[in-house]
Design a protein around this motif. Sequence first.
Motif, short mmCIF file in Angstrom:
data_model
loop_
_atom_site.label_atom_id
_atom_site.label_comp_id
_atom_site.label_asym_id
_atom_site.label_seq_id
_atom_site.Cartn_x
_atom_site.Cartn_y
_atom_site.Cartn_z
N UNK A 60 47.26 28.54 45.89
CA UNK A 60 48.12 28.34 44.72
C UNK A 60 49.45 27.69 45.12
N UNK A 61 50.01 28.13 46.25
CA UNK A 61 51.27 27.55 46.72
C UNK A 61 51.10 26.08 47.09
N UNK A 62 50.02 25.76 47.80
CA UNK A 62 49.77 24.37 48.18
C UNK A 62 49.51 23.50 46.95
N UNK A 63 48.79 24.03 45.98
CA UNK A 63 48.53 23.30 44.74
C UNK A 63 49.84 23.02 44.00
N UNK A 64 50.73 23.98 43.99
CA UNK A 64 52.02 23.81 43.33
C UNK A 64 52.83 22.69 43.98
N UNK A 65 52.82 22.64 45.31
CA UNK A 65 53.54 21.59 46.02
C UNK A 65 52.96 20.22 45.67
N UNK A 66 51.64 20.12 45.67
CA UNK A 66 51.00 18.84 45.35
C UNK A 66 51.25 18.42 43.91
N UNK A 67 51.25 19.37 42.98
CA UNK A 67 51.53 19.05 41.59
C UNK A 67 52.97 18.57 41.42
N UNK A 82 61.27 11.46 54.83
CA UNK A 82 61.37 12.76 55.52
C UNK A 82 61.00 13.92 54.59
N UNK A 83 61.39 13.82 53.31
CA UNK A 83 61.02 14.86 52.35
C UNK A 83 59.52 14.84 52.07
N UNK A 84 58.94 13.63 51.97
CA UNK A 84 57.51 13.51 51.74
C UNK A 84 56.73 14.11 52.91
N UNK A 85 57.20 13.87 54.12
CA UNK A 85 56.55 14.44 55.30
C UNK A 85 56.60 15.97 55.25
N UNK A 86 57.76 16.50 54.87
CA UNK A 86 57.92 17.95 54.77
C UNK A 86 57.00 18.53 53.70
N UNK A 122 53.41 18.50 54.79
CA UNK A 122 53.17 19.57 55.76
C UNK A 122 53.02 20.91 55.05
N UNK A 123 53.83 21.12 54.01
CA UNK A 123 53.71 22.36 53.22
C UNK A 123 52.37 22.44 52.49
N UNK A 124 51.83 21.29 52.09
CA UNK A 124 50.59 21.27 51.33
C UNK A 124 49.36 21.46 52.19
N UNK A 125 49.51 21.32 53.50
CA UNK A 125 48.36 21.52 54.39
C UNK A 125 48.09 23.01 54.59
N UNK A 126 46.82 23.35 54.82
CA UNK A 126 46.52 24.76 55.11
C UNK A 126 47.15 25.20 56.43
N UNK A 127 47.53 26.46 56.48
CA UNK A 127 48.18 26.99 57.68
C UNK A 127 47.22 27.03 58.86
#
Length: 99
Positions: free
Chosen positions: A38-45, A60-64, A67-72
């Motif tokens: 759900x958290x990764x989906x929220x970032x992508x949305x 740099x923000x897009x890279x961050x 990275x947040x949208x990738x699975x841990x």
Amino acid sequence: MSFSRYFVELVSATAIVSLSIHRIRLKKQWEEEELSLDARTSVLQDILQRLRSGDRIPDDEMTRLRRLARPAHAQEHISGADITVKEMFVGRKRKTAET
């Protein structure tokens, strides 16, 4: 004499408790994965909404955000609905990067 009388019940109760605890652990792991998804989906949305509105996202923000949208961790999705009795006893085999 009395121990042998209750041996089957003792083994049965131990097996039931063990399976129950294992099932609870798998359910908790599944819930954690759902929250992560759900958290990764929220970032992508959020990225999608910003791009559609015409905002420019700095590199740099897009890279961050990517990275947040990738699975841990790279692990298969474990669903609470498809756990077999065999998996409850021996666990699931994890897929490795080599195989």
